[in-house]
Design a protein around this motif. Sequence first.
Motif, short mmCIF file in Angstrom:
data_model
loop_
_atom_site.label_atom_id
_atom_site.label_comp_id
_atom_site.label_asym_id
_atom_site.label_seq_id
_atom_site.Cartn_x
_atom_site.Cartn_y
_atom_site.Cartn_z
N ALA A 33 0.82 -1.21 0.00
CA ALA A 33 0.00 0.00 0.00
C ALA A 33 0.86 1.26 0.00
O ALA A 33 0.46 2.29 -0.57
CB ALA A 33 -0.93 0.01 1.22
N ARG A 34 2.05 1.19 0.62
CA ARG A 34 2.95 2.34 0.68
C ARG A 34 4.39 1.83 0.54
O ARG A 34 5.17 1.87 1.50
CB ARG A 34 2.78 3.09 2.01
N PRO A 35 4.76 1.36 -0.63
CA PRO A 35 6.12 0.81 -0.80
C PRO A 35 7.18 1.88 -0.67
O PRO A 35 7.02 3.01 -1.14
CB PRO A 35 6.07 0.21 -2.21
N GLY A 36 8.27 1.52 -0.01
CA GLY A 36 9.37 2.47 0.17
C GLY A 36 10.27 2.53 -1.05
O GLY A 36 10.18 1.72 -1.97
N LEU A 48 7.05 2.88 -10.36
CA LEU A 48 6.76 1.52 -9.90
C LEU A 48 6.05 1.55 -8.56
O LEU A 48 5.08 0.81 -8.34
CB LEU A 48 8.05 0.72 -9.81
N ARG A 49 6.50 2.42 -7.65
CA ARG A 49 5.85 2.51 -6.34
C ARG A 49 4.41 2.99 -6.49
O ARG A 49 3.50 2.49 -5.83
CB ARG A 49 6.63 3.45 -5.42
N ALA A 96 1.06 0.90 -5.40
CA ALA A 96 0.10 1.48 -4.46
C ALA A 96 -1.27 1.64 -5.11
O ALA A 96 -2.31 1.42 -4.47
CB ALA A 96 0.61 2.83 -3.96
N SER A 97 -1.30 2.01 -6.38
CA SER A 97 -2.58 2.17 -7.09
C SER A 97 -3.28 0.83 -7.23
O SER A 97 -4.51 0.74 -7.06
CB SER A 97 -2.33 2.79 -8.47
N ARG A 143 -4.99 -5.86 -3.37
CA ARG A 143 -4.01 -6.92 -3.59
C ARG A 143 -3.03 -6.48 -4.67
O ARG A 143 -3.29 -5.55 -5.43
CB ARG A 143 -4.70 -8.22 -4.00
N VAL A 144 -1.90 -7.17 -4.72
CA VAL A 144 -0.89 -6.92 -5.74
C VAL A 144 -0.54 -8.27 -6.36
O VAL A 144 -0.23 -9.22 -5.65
CB VAL A 144 0.36 -6.25 -5.15
#
Length: 203
Positions: A56-59, A126-127, A131-132, A139-140
């Motif tokens: 949801a909030r990738p670093g 990519l992040r 997140a989208s 899900r991803v």
Amino acid sequence: GNAPAAKFSDKERLCLLLIFSVPLVALMLFPMYYMEQANVVSFSVGLAGYEGIDPARPGRVVSPAFNLTLRMNKTCADRAEVVLTYSGVALGWARVEPRGCVSREPWGRGVEVVARADGVGLSGPLRERMASEWRRSGRVELDVDVAVYWETGEGRRWGYLGGNTRDKVMRCKVAADGRPSESPPCPWYSLRPYSYDRFSAKS
């Protein structure tokens, strides 16, 4: 005892030939069909969980680990290499040596492996894409590329149908949504062309 021999027209001879030949052909083909259906090779991958990344909030830099299970049906593997990716970017990889063919272990076992990576950089687009996707579906979707290998020796004795023990590659899909996920059967391809020498057991 002097009755004349029966005479058949060409059409009647053809009908008699079909009547007797069709059951015979079916009887000959049934064992081959049964053996083929009873030895269908299939693979799937299960994702039990993951850590080190928040979809949801990738670093910008992540060090994820994914707990995977490679499930094999009617085949075996002595070595397997796994690469887990999102949108073409590798997020984890691993190599495992179950030695299932050499040790003659029963086919159909599951092989557990942790695919991990350290310090993977994720671009801004990519992040945002990850997140989208999470916001949209919760899900991803991840790709799991798997290559399985078998060693020569005792493993050859199990390959009586040829293709069951040839090296293979496949791409599986799992969903990261915080819950265990199981892929459908993965389409696979043999790394080496078919060869009849797989039917023979060589010491």
